[in-house]
Design a protein around this motif. Structure first.
Motif, PDB file in Angstrom:
ATOM      1  N   SER A  22       0.847  -1.194   0.000  1.00 54.43           N
ATOM      2  CA  SER A  22       0.000   0.000   0.000  1.00 54.43           C
ATOM      3  C   SER A  22       0.879   1.238   0.000  1.00 54.43           C
ATOM      4  CB  SER A  22      -0.914   0.034   1.220  1.00 54.43           C
ATOM      5  OG  SER A  22      -1.879  -0.974   1.127  1.00 54.43           O
ATOM      6  N   PHE A  23       0.479   2.232  -0.774  1.00 50.53           N
ATOM      7  CA  PHE A  23       1.197   3.489  -0.873  1.00 50.53           C
ATOM      8  C   PHE A  23       0.191   4.626  -0.836  1.00 50.53           C
ATOM      9  CE2 PHE A  23       3.744   0.359  -3.103  1.00 50.53           C
ATOM     10  CZ  PHE A  23       5.027   0.612  -2.658  1.00 50.53           C
ATOM     11  N   GLU A  24       0.599   5.733  -0.244  1.00 51.23           N
ATOM     12  CA  GLU A  24      -0.179   6.966  -0.287  1.00 51.23           C
ATOM     13  C   GLU A  24       0.572   7.922  -1.197  1.00 51.23           C
ATOM     14  OE1 GLU A  24      -3.189   7.742   1.006  1.00 51.23           O
ATOM     15  OE2 GLU A  24      -3.313   5.678   1.706  1.00 51.23           O
ATOM     16  N   LEU A  25       0.014   8.202  -2.359  1.00 51.64           N
ATOM     17  CA  LEU A  25       0.638   9.114  -3.316  1.00 51.64           C
ATOM     18  C   LEU A  25       0.167  10.523  -2.992  1.00 51.64           C
ATOM     19  CD1 LEU A  25       0.028   6.995  -6.527  1.00 51.64           C
ATOM     20  CD2 LEU A  25       1.917   6.855  -4.899  1.00 51.64           C
ATOM     21  N   ASP A  26       1.114  11.391  -2.644  1.00 53.43           N
ATOM     22  CA  ASP A  26       0.759  12.737  -2.221  1.00 53.43           C
ATOM     23  C   ASP A  26       1.270  13.774  -3.224  1.00 53.43           C
ATOM     24  OD1 ASP A  26       3.462  12.666  -1.756  1.00 53.43           O
ATOM     25  OD2 ASP A  26       3.325  12.887   0.407  1.00 53.43           O
ATOM     26  N   ASP A  27       1.158  15.057  -2.843  1.00 54.12           N
ATOM     27  CA  ASP A  27       1.569  16.155  -3.715  1.00 54.12           C
ATOM     28  C   ASP A  27       3.033  16.041  -4.129  1.00 54.12           C
ATOM     29  OD1 ASP A  27      -0.976  17.176  -3.461  1.00 54.12           O
ATOM     30  OD2 ASP A  27      -0.412  18.784  -2.086  1.00 54.12           O
ATOM     31  N   THR A  28       3.877  15.572  -3.226  1.00 53.40           N
ATOM     32  CA  THR A  28       5.304  15.455  -3.522  1.00 53.40           C
ATOM     33  C   THR A  28       5.541  14.457  -4.648  1.00 53.40           C
ATOM     34  OG1 THR A  28       5.713  15.869  -1.183  1.00 53.40           O
ATOM     35  CG2 THR A  28       7.560  15.058  -2.477  1.00 53.40           C
ATOM     36  N   PHE A  29       4.847  13.332  -4.610  1.00 56.01           N
ATOM     37  CA  PHE A  29       4.978  12.322  -5.667  1.00 56.01           C
ATOM     38  C   PHE A  29       4.542  12.898  -7.006  1.00 56.01           C
ATOM     39  CE2 PHE A  29       2.867   9.114  -8.310  1.00 56.01           C
ATOM     40  CZ  PHE A  29       3.912   8.243  -8.538  1.00 56.01           C
ATOM     41  N   PHE A  30       3.367  13.526  -7.043  1.00 59.88           N
ATOM     42  CA  PHE A  30       2.845  14.045  -8.307  1.00 59.88           C
ATOM     43  C   PHE A  30       3.703  15.183  -8.849  1.00 59.88           C
ATOM     44  CE2 PHE A  30      -0.887  11.758  -6.854  1.00 59.88           C
ATOM     45  CZ  PHE A  30      -1.280  11.139  -8.029  1.00 59.88           C
ATOM     46  N   ALA A  31       4.209  16.047  -7.967  1.00 59.49           N
ATOM     47  CA  ALA A  31       5.065  17.146  -8.412  1.00 59.49           C
ATOM     48  C   ALA A  31       6.360  16.607  -9.007  1.00 59.49           C
ATOM     49  CB  ALA A  31       5.353  18.090  -7.253  1.00 59.49           C
ATOM     50  N   ALA A  32       6.953  15.590  -8.355  1.00 57.32           N
ATOM     51  CA  ALA A  32       8.194  15.013  -8.854  1.00 57.32           C
ATOM     52  C   ALA A  32       7.987  14.331 -10.205  1.00 57.32           C
ATOM     53  CB  ALA A  32       8.749  14.012  -7.845  1.00 57.32           C
ATOM     54  N   MET A  33       6.887  13.630 -10.357  1.00 53.93           N
ATOM     55  CA  MET A  33       6.624  12.930 -11.619  1.00 53.93           C
ATOM     56  C   MET A  33       6.235  13.914 -12.721  1.00 53.93           C
ATOM     57  SD  MET A  33       7.462   9.947 -10.761  1.00 53.93           S
ATOM     58  CE  MET A  33       7.039   8.973 -12.162  1.00 53.93           C
ATOM     59  N   ALA A  34       5.452  14.942 -12.390  1.00 55.74           N
ATOM     60  CA  ALA A  34       5.046  15.936 -13.393  1.00 55.74           C
ATOM     61  C   ALA A  34       6.246  16.749 -13.865  1.00 55.74           C
ATOM     62  CB  ALA A  34       3.971  16.850 -12.821  1.00 55.74           C
ATOM     63  N   ALA A  35       7.247  16.919 -13.002  1.00 53.32           N
ATOM     64  CA  ALA A  35       8.443  17.663 -13.385  1.00 53.32           C
ATOM     65  C   ALA A  35       9.240  16.919 -14.462  1.00 53.32           C
ATOM     66  CB  ALA A  35       9.322  17.898 -12.165  1.00 53.32           C
ATOM     67  N   GLN A  36       9.086  15.608 -14.532  1.00 52.26           N
ATOM     68  CA  GLN A  36       9.788  14.805 -15.530  1.00 52.26           C
ATOM     69  C   GLN A  36       9.084  14.828 -16.880  1.00 52.26           C
ATOM     70  OE1 GLN A  36      10.470  10.830 -14.097  1.00 52.26           O
ATOM     71  NE2 GLN A  36      11.162  11.557 -12.107  1.00 52.26           N
ATOM     72  N   SER A  37       7.869  15.321 -16.916  1.00 52.37           N
ATOM     73  CA  SER A  37       7.104  15.366 -18.163  1.00 52.37           C
ATOM     74  C   SER A  37       6.218  16.598 -18.133  1.00 52.37           C
ATOM     75  CB  SER A  37       6.241  14.106 -18.294  1.00 52.37           C
ATOM     76  OG  SER A  37       5.248  14.110 -17.294  1.00 52.37           O
ATOM     77  N   GLU A  38       5.505  16.805 -19.193  1.00 53.01           N
ATOM     78  CA  GLU A  38       4.576  17.938 -19.241  1.00 53.01           C
ATOM     79  C   GLU A  38       3.161  17.399 -19.124  1.00 53.01           C
ATOM     80  OE1 GLU A  38       5.348  20.609 -22.458  1.00 53.01           O
ATOM     81  OE2 GLU A  38       7.506  20.406 -22.189  1.00 53.01           O
ATOM     82  N   ARG A  39       2.890  16.763 -18.017  1.00 54.69           N
ATOM     83  CA  ARG A  39       1.597  16.152 -17.780  1.00 54.69           C
ATOM     84  C   ARG A  39       0.712  17.063 -16.965  1.00 54.69           C
ATOM     85  NH1 ARG A  39       1.480  10.691 -19.595  1.00 54.69           N
ATOM     86  NH2 ARG A  39       3.254  10.629 -20.951  1.00 54.69           N
ATOM     87  N   GLN A  40      -0.533  16.650 -16.787  1.00 57.07           N
ATOM     88  CA  GLN A  40      -1.533  17.477 -16.129  1.00 57.07           C
ATOM     89  C   GLN A  40      -1.493  17.405 -14.612  1.00 57.07           C
ATOM     90  OE1 GLN A  40      -5.488  17.112 -17.944  1.00 57.07           O
ATOM     91  NE2 GLN A  40      -4.545  15.570 -19.214  1.00 57.07           N
ATOM     92  N   ALA A  41      -1.465  16.219 -14.065  1.00 59.52           N
ATOM     93  CA  ALA A  41      -1.613  16.046 -12.614  1.00 59.52           C
ATOM     94  C   ALA A  41      -0.337  16.485 -11.906  1.00 59.52           C
ATOM     95  CB  ALA A  41      -1.924  14.596 -12.290  1.00 59.52           C
ATOM     96  N   HIS A  42      -0.414  17.595 -11.173  1.00 57.30           N
ATOM     97  CA  HIS A  42       0.753  18.096 -10.469  1.00 57.30           C
ATOM     98  C   HIS A  42       0.594  18.013  -8.952  1.00 57.30           C
ATOM     99  CE1 HIS A  42      -1.918  21.535 -11.144  1.00 57.30           C
ATOM    100  NE2 HIS A  42      -1.478  21.987  -9.987  1.00 57.30           N
ATOM    101  N   LYS A  43      -0.602  17.688  -8.495  1.00 59.14           N
ATOM    102  CA  LYS A  43      -0.877  17.472  -7.076  1.00 59.14           C
ATOM    103  C   LYS A  43      -1.885  16.336  -6.981  1.00 59.14           C
ATOM    104  CE  LYS A  43      -0.476  22.268  -5.535  1.00 59.14           C
ATOM    105  NZ  LYS A  43      -1.222  23.367  -4.903  1.00 59.14           N
ATOM    106  N   GLY A  44      -1.969  15.739  -5.816  1.00 54.53           N
ATOM    107  CA  GLY A  44      -2.969  14.696  -5.655  1.00 54.53           C
ATOM    108  C   GLY A  44      -2.875  14.006  -4.316  1.00 54.53           C
ATOM    109  N   CYS A  45      -3.882  13.226  -4.056  1.00 56.18           N
ATOM    110  CA  CYS A  45      -3.949  12.380  -2.868  1.00 56.18           C
ATOM    111  C   CYS A  45      -4.621  11.082  -3.316  1.00 56.18           C
ATOM    112  CB  CYS A  45      -4.738  13.068  -1.758  1.00 56.18           C
ATOM    113  SG  CYS A  45      -4.815  12.075  -0.269  1.00 56.18           S
ATOM    114  N   VAL A  46      -3.808  10.085  -3.600  1.00 53.50           N
ATOM    115  CA  VAL A  46      -4.305   8.832  -4.162  1.00 53.50           C
ATOM    116  C   VAL A  46      -3.789   7.666  -3.315  1.00 53.50           C
ATOM    117  CG1 VAL A  46      -4.258   7.310  -6.184  1.00 53.50           C
ATOM    118  CG2 VAL A  46      -4.404   9.778  -6.501  1.00 53.50           C
ATOM    119  N   THR A  47      -4.690   6.758  -2.980  1.00 55.32           N
ATOM    120  CA  THR A  47      -4.321   5.536  -2.279  1.00 55.32           C
ATOM    121  C   THR A  47      -4.081   4.463  -3.329  1.00 55.32           C
ATOM    122  OG1 THR A  47      -5.684   6.152  -0.394  1.00 55.32           O
ATOM    123  CG2 THR A  47      -5.068   3.838  -0.587  1.00 55.32           C
ATOM    124  N   LEU A  48      -2.917   3.838  -3.261  1.00 53.78           N
ATOM    125  CA  LEU A  48      -2.532   2.821  -4.227  1.00 53.78           C
ATOM    126  C   LEU A  48      -2.356   1.493  -3.510  1.00 53.78           C
ATOM    127  CD1 LEU A  48      -1.442   1.926  -7.052  1.00 53.78           C
ATOM    128  CD2 LEU A  48       0.814   2.621  -6.222  1.00 53.78           C
TER     129      LEU A  48
END
Length: 176
Positions: A22-48
């Motif tokens: 189980s992982f909790e994907l937070d704003d830090t995860f989305f910001a780091a991943m969005a910085a590697q691409s030009e994608r839409q989701a730059h913040k979030g709170c997702v349970t994986l």
């Protein structure tokens, strides 16, 4: 467990029994991943939730992600929360990556003991986002809606241009 940590699974720790992660994907995860691409989701709170097991010559993973991501509204450009729910599967095999790799099969080096699933998870969540994302009625920035209406020639009362009314009369006359 996430943030700057990468979603890594130890392949050596998997066996025929299903293991749960189980992982909790937070704003830090989305910001780091969005910085590697030009994608839409730059913040979030997702349970994986990930279920992994070792199969014959491969490793099977099942993913379930549920939560919200922050995106710009297509209408007013203000941030909005978009709910996402997605289920997916991935097969991981050891060996040399081939030219015609399948999207549901990830090849990893024989010497690699850990598999990084961060990018796969980020793309999985991105693909769950609807093409059009707008605020619910009345939640858009009113100043931006006024500016948009002034540039498109439409007003808030949604009145029909008289020229279109005349064309509508012509169309109904022809159809009758």
């Amino acid at each position: 467990m996430c943030g700057h940590e990468i979603i890594q699974i130890d392949l050596e720790g998997l066996n025929e029994d299903v293991r749960h992660f189980s992982f909790e994907l937070d704003d830090t995860f989305f910001a780091a991943m969005a910085a590697q691409s030009e994608r839409q989701a730059h913040k979030g709170c997702v349970t994986l939730d990930i279920e992994g097991s070792k199969g014959i010559g491969c490793y099977d993973f099942t993913f379930h992600a549920e939560g919200t991501v922050t995106l710009p509204c297509d209408r007013c450009l203000e941030d909005m929360l978009q709910p996402v729910t997605v289920d997916s599967q991935l097969v991981v095999k050891r060996g040399e990556p081939a030219e015609g790799d399948d999207d549901e099969v990830l090849m990893v080096d024989d010497k690699q003991h850990m598999v990084d699933l961060s990018w796969f998870v980020y793309e999985m969540v991105e693909l769950a986002i609807p093409i059009q994302h707008v605020h619910a009625d009345g939640e858009c920035n009113p100043q931006m809606l006024e500016m948009l209406a002034s540039h498109t020639g439409r007003s808030e009362d949604n009145s029909i241009d008289p020229r279109w009314k005349d064309l509508e009369k012509l169309r109904t006359t022809i159809n009758d």
